[in-house]
Design an enzyme around this catalytic site. Structure first.
Site, PDB file in Angstrom:
ATOM      1  N   CYS A 113      -7.382  -3.257   2.683  1.00  0.00           N
ATOM      2  CA  CYS A 113      -7.859  -3.061   1.297  1.00  0.00           C
ATOM      3  C   CYS A 113      -9.351  -3.305   1.117  1.00  0.00           C
ATOM      4  O   CYS A 113      -9.897  -3.024   0.053  1.00  0.00           O
ATOM      5  CB  CYS A 113      -7.045  -3.939   0.359  1.00  0.00           C
ATOM      6  N   HIS A 260     -10.228  -5.306  -6.007  1.00  0.00           N
ATOM      7  CA  HIS A 260      -9.127  -4.571  -5.379  1.00  0.00           C
ATOM      8  C   HIS A 260      -7.897  -4.721  -6.275  1.00  0.00           C
ATOM      9  O   HIS A 260      -7.568  -5.828  -6.710  1.00  0.00           O
ATOM     10  CB  HIS A 260      -8.836  -5.144  -3.992  1.00  0.00           C
ATOM     11  N   ASN A 290      -0.749  -0.330  -6.281  1.00  0.00           N
ATOM     12  CA  ASN A 290      -1.645  -0.792  -5.218  1.00  0.00           C
ATOM     13  C   ASN A 290      -1.760   0.337  -4.187  1.00  0.00           C
ATOM     14  O   ASN A 290      -0.785   0.671  -3.514  1.00  0.00           O
ATOM     15  CB  ASN A 290      -1.067  -2.073  -4.590  1.00  0.00           C
TER      16      ASN A 290
END
Ligand SMILES: CC(C)(COP(=O)(O)OP(=O)(O)OC[C@H]1O[C@@H](n2cnc3c(N)ncnc32)[C@H](O)[C@@H]1OP(=O)(O)O)[C@@H](O)C(=O)NCCC(=O)NCCS
Length: 333
Positions: A113, A260, A290
């Site tokens: 990520c 994030h 996500n």
């Protein structure tokens, strides 16, 4: 030595919207569990014939057009994904072919990520050194193809969405503007807290993947949810605070925090720890879930389109991912 700057951004989301009620048809879960534990309401899923490099191509073309340059002006392509087109070579090579960039340097990185920030740090060094002028960073994920709705996989499966985001970096035309800071960290002692065991060369036998791996779920993400949650909150908090400390900036200077988009509950704690008002935080996890590395460049591009990020704004980026890996950046737009 000129600073580097983000000179263009782009993103692509596959059209198919998948609600929590659709996810409930794939696994034993509930809208209530997903909403209260993660905040996610919807995410996108790509069709079966769409690959990570397909999504990435769309995002890259949009970013290059936004930068006002030609595709042929790109000197280095950096690609980050945990859902590669094939086991090898890296997805960057398939993407390079689709973008029509033969001969330029291609680098696949696997920073989960934090891929955009690690990519920005690499680009920043190459641009400031004068080695390359235009670096294209692509973060692309087709996480829907890695959904495991079994009891062991559902804690992460509910979070996942597909998408791709890209950024073009080039030399800044104003020395007061550009990338002011990048900070990169990792702690591999937690590598197994969120990982996929197979295919792999560390499985104590000569085959990298077997039918037993498939049957036992070793080909799927396995996550220690609580461990990831706690370290994710701490990692993003520390990364953001380090960026402020090292640049001598205060929270009042920061116009927008783009974190994030791990999980809304995690983000609320990060925001509380840092002490930045929620109105200055860009959040899209509710609509997109996500999307691993794609979260950050997609959020930046959406924030620019919506006018939340515009020339003159000071932007703080913070991310955390499996590895564990965490990173931050400060960009004066
Ligand atoms: C995934 C997460 C929401 C799960 O919440 P949690 O409270 O830690 O959940 P646990 O895994 O400890 O499981 C608690 C219970 O919820 C259940 N559960 C887990 N996933 C579920 C799901 N999708 N639907 C319904 N119940 C679920 C578990 O089975 C368990 O029930 P049990 O006690 O009867 O066995 C949470 O751990 C989390 O957000 N972690 C961070 C995830 C993340 O952001 N990862 C990406 C980082 S980049």
């Amino acid at each position: 030595m000129p600073r580097s700057q983000i000179i263009g951004t782009g993103h692509y989301l596959p059209p198919k919207v998948v609600t929590n009620f659709d996810v409930m048809k794939m696994m034993e879960t509930s809208d209530e569990f997903i909403t209260t534990r993660t905040g996610v309401k919807e995410r996108r899923h790509a069709e079966a014939d769409v690959s990570a490099s397909d999504l990435g191509e769309e995002a890259c073309r949009a970013a290059v057009a936004d930068a006002g340059i030609e595709m042929g002006d790109i000197d280095l392509l950096i690609c980050n994904t945990i859902t590669p087109d094939h086991a090898d070579p890296g997805t960057g090579f398939f993407l390079q072919g689709k973008l029509g960039l033969p001969g330029i340097a291609v680098m696949d990185i696997k920073q989960q990520c934090t891929g955009l920030i690690y990519g920005m740090a690499i680009a920043d060094h190459f641009i400031r050194a004068g080695t390359y002028r235009h670096v294209l960073i692509c973060c692309t994920e087709v996480l829907s193809k890695r959904i495991d709705g079994s009891y062991d996989g559902r804690n992460i499966a509910i979070l996942l969405g597909d998408g791709a985001g890209a950024a073009v970096m080039g030399p800044s035309d104003d020395d007061a503007k550009g990338v002011l800071f990048t900070g990169l960290h990792a702690d591999g002692s937690y590598a197994e807290a969120l990982y996929t065991a197979a295919p792999g060369s560390a499985l104590g036998r000569m085959q990298t993947v077997t039918k037993d791996d498939i049957d036992a779920g070793r080909i799927h993400f396995r996550m220690d949810g609580r461990c990831v949650f706690e370290h994710g909150v701490a990692g993003m908090t520390n990364a953001a605070n380090e960026a402020l400390e090292k640049t001598g900036l205060t929270l009042d200077d920061i116009d927008v925090l783009v974190p994030h988009q791990a999980n809304l509950r995690m983000l609320e704690l990060v925001v509380e720890n840092i002490g930045i008002p929620m109105e200055r935080v860009f959040i899209n996890v509710v609509e997109h879930g996500n999307m691993a590395s794609a979260c950050l460049p997609i959020a930046i591009d959406q924030a620019r389109t919506q006018g939340v990020i515009s020339p003159g704004k000071l932007v703080l980026l913070a991310a955390f991912g499996s590895g564990f890996v965490w990173a931050s950046a400060v960009v004066q737009m």
